[in-house]
Design an enzyme around this catalytic site. Structure first.
Site, PDB file in Angstrom:
ATOM      1  N   ASP A 133      -2.565   4.336  -0.907  1.00 42.50           N
ATOM      2  CA  ASP A 133      -3.594   3.294  -0.940  1.00 42.50           C
ATOM      3  C   ASP A 133      -4.919   3.774  -0.361  1.00 42.50           C
ATOM      4  O   ASP A 133      -5.982   3.261  -0.723  1.00 42.50           O
ATOM      5  CB  ASP A 133      -3.117   2.059  -0.170  1.00 42.50           C
ATOM      6  CG  ASP A 133      -1.862   1.461  -0.765  1.00 42.50           C
ATOM      7  OD1 ASP A 133      -1.873   1.189  -1.980  1.00 42.50           O
ATOM      8  OD2 ASP A 133      -0.870   1.284  -0.048  1.00 42.50           O
ATOM      9  N   HIS A 161       3.573   4.148   6.164  1.00 45.34           N
ATOM     10  CA  HIS A 161       4.276   3.472   5.079  1.00 45.34           C
ATOM     11  C   HIS A 161       5.625   2.989   5.584  1.00 45.34           C
ATOM     12  O   HIS A 161       6.241   3.624   6.445  1.00 45.34           O
ATOM     13  CB  HIS A 161       4.466   4.420   3.883  1.00 45.34           C
ATOM     14  CG  HIS A 161       4.870   3.727   2.624  1.00 45.34           C
ATOM     15  ND1 HIS A 161       6.172   3.397   2.335  1.00 45.34           N
ATOM     16  CD2 HIS A 161       4.122   3.284   1.574  1.00 45.34           C
ATOM     17  CE1 HIS A 161       6.221   2.797   1.161  1.00 45.34           C
ATOM     18  NE2 HIS A 161       5.006   2.719   0.671  1.00 45.34           N
TER      19      HIS A 161
END
Length: 426
Positions: A360, A302
């Protein structure tokens, strides 16, 4: 760079300390006092606003909304409560919750003429342009919330957006399938109503399993706000011009549409399709490690988090609850995902680079298990993030320091020169 361009200069500027996180250097007067601007592509080292809404510590894997840990919010509140918290700074008491929930349920209904917007799109249109265009057009129907200088009207528009964006998203899905639109049901919770609008049909009423509705609600909570990301920055940037709130949220949806931002969970499932089976994982990871291949490991790592994404842990446990409820442990995606997670979290290459599974990686698997097509994934992200966007917009509009956003540049083009007549140009 020339010696002149790289010379060292010394100036003194104040440091501002927040309640948590890194302090910031207040260099607002740098152009006046030094004749210089700062250079920060992507604004990764620049605080463009002051906010009390969300705090992230990427190194420690911390995400707070108004001071509350995301883990507690996801497990102990619903999306309506979290929306109230983001908007007003405190969790609602029972009476406040009931009044807010009733008002939001009433606001879900769209002006009947908005149905006509959908007929202008192709049946195979992606939900995002439908969502983006229709949200912007809401300003033509709800003029009693357009005075951005009136706090009451700002609040009215904020509530409307949180309530109506799910209806637009659900109708976009129905339109793509050639099915009749399902109107909102005020008796249902936020997530139950959304599932009902997606999956009910004439002659077949959809009753959401409480565990599945809770799973979707958790996805909405975990995506509700995430500090000054690209789409939130887009909302604030457009809002700084004095644009109406519907236009601002439409800008956020447009920014979210980018595959580097809101399309990551869809990309995870596409990656699974590409890998094919557990047996294909080693070859795929070999390509990931080869920088020349251009293959990326989607759903890991991320931009902000350098530790395990705190939302990912919650999504993982939620995924287990969903597949248990639906009894789909034999889904090949499940086996592939679990094996990929195991290998990637034990492989020194990924561990050293702190490429842990992010939110995700699991949210796409949950949405797929719920029967939601991948084309709707980013639209659902927009549904969730609307609460954060409008909260950030409200905060910005009430901030006396707000001014029109106007980044500067480092010009590297030609110096002044004269136009040569065309006949003399080489």
């Amino acid at each position: 760079m020339t010696d002149e361009a790289s010379e060292s200069l010394s100036f003194t500027f104040p440091v501002i300390h927040g309640t948590m996180g890194p302090s910031v250097l207040d260099h607002r007067r740098l152009p006046q006092e030094a004749g210089l601007f700062t250079f920060d592509p992507g604004f990764g080292s620049t605080a463009a606003c002051e906010s009390k809404i969300t705090f992230i510590d990427g190194e420690k894997g911390i995400l707070l909304h108004r001071g509350y840990p995301i883990e507690q919010l996801a497990l102990q509140t619903d999306y309506t409560e979290t929306s109230y918290l983001l908007l007003y700074g405190e969790l609602p008491n029972k009476e406040q919750y009931e009044v807010f929930s009733a008002d939001m349920a009433t606001q879900r209904l769209l002006h009947e003429q908005i149905r006509n917007f959908f007929n202008g799109f192709r049946r195979d249109a992606h939900p995002m342009p439908i969502l983006c265009g229709t949200v912007a057009a809401l300003s033509a129907f709800y003029s009693d919330g357009l005075n951005i200088n009136d706090p009451t009207q700002r609040d009215r528009s904020a509530r409307r957006l949180i309530a109506k964006v799910p209806t637009i998203a659900a109708w976009a899905y129905k339109y793509s399938r050639g099915e009749p639109f399902v109107y909102p049901d005020e008796s249902l919770s936020f997530s139950e109503n959304f599932l009902n609008m997606l999956f009910s049909r004439p002659g077949r009423h959809y009753k959401a399993d409480p565990i599945l509705a809770r799973a979707l609600d958790r996805i909405f909570i975990l995506h509700a706000d995430h500090e000054q990301n690209a789409s939130t920055t887009a909302v604030r940037l457009v809002g700084s011009t004095g644009a109406n709130p519907f236009a601002c949220i439409s800008a956020g949806i447009a920014a979210l549409w980018g595959p580097a931002h809101g399309g990551a969970n869809e990309a995870v499932l596409n990656m699974f399709d590409h890998i094919g089976s557990k047996e294909g994982i080693p070859a795929f990871l070999a390509k990931v490690k080869d920088k020349q291949s251009g293959i990326r490991l989607m759903g890991f790592g991320h931009r902000v988090y350098r530790n395990f994404d705190p939302r990912a842990k919650l999504m993982r446990s939620t995924y287990y609850e969903v597949i248990e409820t639906l009894n789909i442990k034999r889904d090949p995606f499940f086996d592939l995902a679990m094996e990929l997670e195991k290998i990637a979290t034990e492989d020194e290459y990924f561990v050293h680079r702190k490429l842990y599974p992010n939110v995700d990686f699991y949210s796409g698997l949950i949405l797929k298990a719920l029967g939601i097509p991948t084309s709707m994934f980013t639209a659902l992200f927009a549904v969730a993030r609307t609460a954060g966007w409008v909260s950030q917009w409200l905060e910005m509009m009430a901030d006396p320091m707000t001014r029109i956003a106007r980044p500067r540049q480092l010009y590297m083009g030609e110096k002044p020169r004269d136009v040569i007549p065309m006949a003399k140009r080489v």
